[in-house]
Design a protein around this motif. Structure first.
Motif, PDB file in Angstrom:
ATOM      1  N   THR A 249      -4.887 -22.823  -6.147  1.00  0.00           N
ATOM      2  CA  THR A 249      -3.662 -22.252  -6.700  1.00  0.00           C
ATOM      3  C   THR A 249      -2.839 -23.350  -7.336  1.00  0.00           C
ATOM      4  O   THR A 249      -2.732 -24.448  -6.791  1.00  0.00           O
ATOM      5  CB  THR A 249      -2.827 -21.579  -5.595  1.00  0.00           C
ATOM      6  OG1 THR A 249      -3.639 -20.659  -4.870  1.00  0.00           O
ATOM      7  CG2 THR A 249      -1.637 -20.844  -6.180  1.00  0.00           C
TER       8      THR A 249
ATOM      9  N   TYR B  78       1.140 -23.970  -9.042  1.00  0.00           N
ATOM     10  CA  TYR B  78       2.488 -23.460  -9.262  1.00  0.00           C
ATOM     11  C   TYR B  78       3.124 -24.291 -10.365  1.00  0.00           C
ATOM     12  O   TYR B  78       3.125 -25.528 -10.306  1.00  0.00           O
ATOM     13  CB  TYR B  78       3.330 -23.575  -7.989  1.00  0.00           C
ATOM     14  CG  TYR B  78       2.734 -22.897  -6.776  1.00  0.00           C
ATOM     15  CD1 TYR B  78       3.010 -21.559  -6.486  1.00  0.00           C
ATOM     16  CD2 TYR B  78       1.898 -23.598  -5.902  1.00  0.00           C
ATOM     17  CE1 TYR B  78       2.474 -20.941  -5.368  1.00  0.00           C
ATOM     18  CE2 TYR B  78       1.354 -22.985  -4.780  1.00  0.00           C
ATOM     19  CZ  TYR B  78       1.644 -21.661  -4.516  1.00  0.00           C
ATOM     20  OH  TYR B  78       1.108 -21.053  -3.412  1.00  0.00           O
TER      21      TYR B  78
ATOM     22  N   PHE C  60       5.277 -20.887  -1.142  1.00  0.00           N
ATOM     23  CA  PHE C  60       5.773 -21.967  -1.999  1.00  0.00           C
ATOM     24  C   PHE C  60       7.289 -22.000  -1.944  1.00  0.00           C
ATOM     25  O   PHE C  60       7.958 -20.969  -2.036  1.00  0.00           O
ATOM     26  CB  PHE C  60       5.329 -21.740  -3.448  1.00  0.00           C
ATOM     27  CG  PHE C  60       5.937 -22.708  -4.424  1.00  0.00           C
ATOM     28  CD1 PHE C  60       5.517 -24.025  -4.484  1.00  0.00           C
ATOM     29  CD2 PHE C  60       6.944 -22.296  -5.295  1.00  0.00           C
ATOM     30  CE1 PHE C  60       6.080 -24.917  -5.373  1.00  0.00           C
ATOM     31  CE2 PHE C  60       7.510 -23.181  -6.197  1.00  0.00           C
ATOM     32  CZ  PHE C  60       7.081 -24.503  -6.238  1.00  0.00           C
TER      33      PHE C  60
ATOM     34  N   VAL D 192       8.669 -18.944 -11.858  1.00  0.00           N
ATOM     35  CA  VAL D 192       7.568 -19.696 -11.258  1.00  0.00           C
ATOM     36  C   VAL D 192       6.260 -19.014 -11.657  1.00  0.00           C
ATOM     37  O   VAL D 192       6.063 -17.829 -11.383  1.00  0.00           O
ATOM     38  CB  VAL D 192       7.677 -19.760  -9.722  1.00  0.00           C
ATOM     39  CG1 VAL D 192       6.496 -20.533  -9.134  1.00  0.00           C
ATOM     40  CG2 VAL D 192       8.990 -20.421  -9.306  1.00  0.00           C
TER      41      VAL D 192
ATOM     42  N   ILE E 199       2.431 -18.571 -11.057  1.00  0.00           N
ATOM     43  CA  ILE E 199       1.445 -18.721  -9.986  1.00  0.00           C
ATOM     44  C   ILE E 199       0.083 -18.350 -10.538  1.00  0.00           C
ATOM     45  O   ILE E 199      -0.121 -17.216 -10.997  1.00  0.00           O
ATOM     46  CB  ILE E 199       1.789 -17.832  -8.780  1.00  0.00           C
ATOM     47  CG1 ILE E 199       3.204 -18.125  -8.261  1.00  0.00           C
ATOM     48  CG2 ILE E 199       0.752 -17.998  -7.672  1.00  0.00           C
ATOM     49  CD1 ILE E 199       3.685 -17.122  -7.222  1.00  0.00           C
TER      50      ILE E 199
END
Length: 280
Positions: free
Chosen positions: A174, A176, A203, A215, A217
């Motif tokens: 992942t 971010y 997060f 954000v 993701i």
């Protein structure tokens, strides 16, 4: 609780900033320049085939560069390379240089669990790598809540959820991204303890996530070998600025002209799901 391995580029940046401040205030008139030895120049192949859900995945980019001395402000790009990818069925996808060091294919065909082989010829050397395109389950939802941090201050925490497939061994990467992050933050996950169950990844940032913050993701399905490679690579950035890297971390790209003159980088093919979340 799920077993996660999370690595934060921000930690290294803060540690380096602290070190620079100490050097600055201890000797405001002296410029400290370390005499660093330059290692052998290596080809770097940044070859990620990423297929975002909801897209055709037909446009893909592979970047080729070279390592440079520490104090260089630019990364040398490798032009004039020949780059192609072939799948198990013999279909060939040619990548054409659109700008120095950047090679683009506009007719790539991604197929889950298909084996692909990368071929690169650059500066008289030939490189190859083989990898399978790995699937990922969709992100079901993103939730936010106020939680206390280590200092007791309330911070906004984001949690995203997805269902791990049953009877499979799965690995995830992942990232971010947001305007307040200098570098993406990465998180590795494996389903060793919760196969077939819902996974949640969290997060937060001490004071940068505010209402209105966006954000991004992106959650990828990745192979076990790429998981192990990233695990080693990210350990470097999670330590202090004086830590010794665990040697040259080599990926799956092989030099077929001269095996000793290896390239840096990893050829990986990932299905991914992406959510852009606006903090409330």
């Amino acid at each position: 609780m799920q077993k996660l391995e999370k690595y934060n580029f921000k930690n290294k940046a803060l540690a380096l900033l602290s070190l620079l401040l100490v050097l600055f205030f201890s000797s405001c008139e002296d410029v400290v320049t370390l005499d660093l030895k330059n290692g052998e120049t290596k080809i770097v192949v940044d070859a990620e085939i990423i297929w975002l859900k909801g897209t055709t995945g037909n446009e893909q980019t592979i970047k080729i560069s070279k390592t440079a001395p520490y104090y260089n402000n630019t990364t040398p790009k490798v032009s004039g390379a020949q780059v192609r990818v072939e799948n198990r069925d013999g279909d060939v996808f040619t990548f054409t240089e659109t700008e120095p060091g950047s090679y683009v294919c506009t007719n790539f065909v991604p197929v889950i669990d298909m084996d692909y082989t990368l071929f690169v010829t650059a500066e008289g050397q030939s490189f190859t790598a083989v990898e399978k395109l790995t699937s990922v389950t969709p992100i079901d939802r993103v939730e936010q809540e106020i939680v206390p941090d280590f200092g007791g201050e309330d911070v906004i925490e984001l949690t995203f959820y997805y269902k791990d497939p049953v009877d499979e061994v799965n690995f995830y990467l992942t990232d971010y991204k947001s305007d307040f992050l200098i570098f993406p933050e990465y998180e590795l996950t494996k389903d060793e303890l919760y196969n077939g169950n819902e996974i949640n990844n969290r997060f937060s940032d001490e004071d940068k996530i505010q209402p209105g913050t966006v954000v991004d993701i992106t959650n990828r399905g990745i192979s076990k070998n790429f998981y192990n490679y990233m695990n080693l690579l990210l350990e470097i950035y999670d330590g202090n600025p004086f830590s010794i890297p665990p040697g040259n971390i080599r990926g799956n790209i092989v030099n077929t002209t001269d095996s000793n003159n290896y390239a840096f980088g990893y050829f990986r093919l990932c299905e991914a799901d992406k959510v852009s979340y606006v903090v409330k």
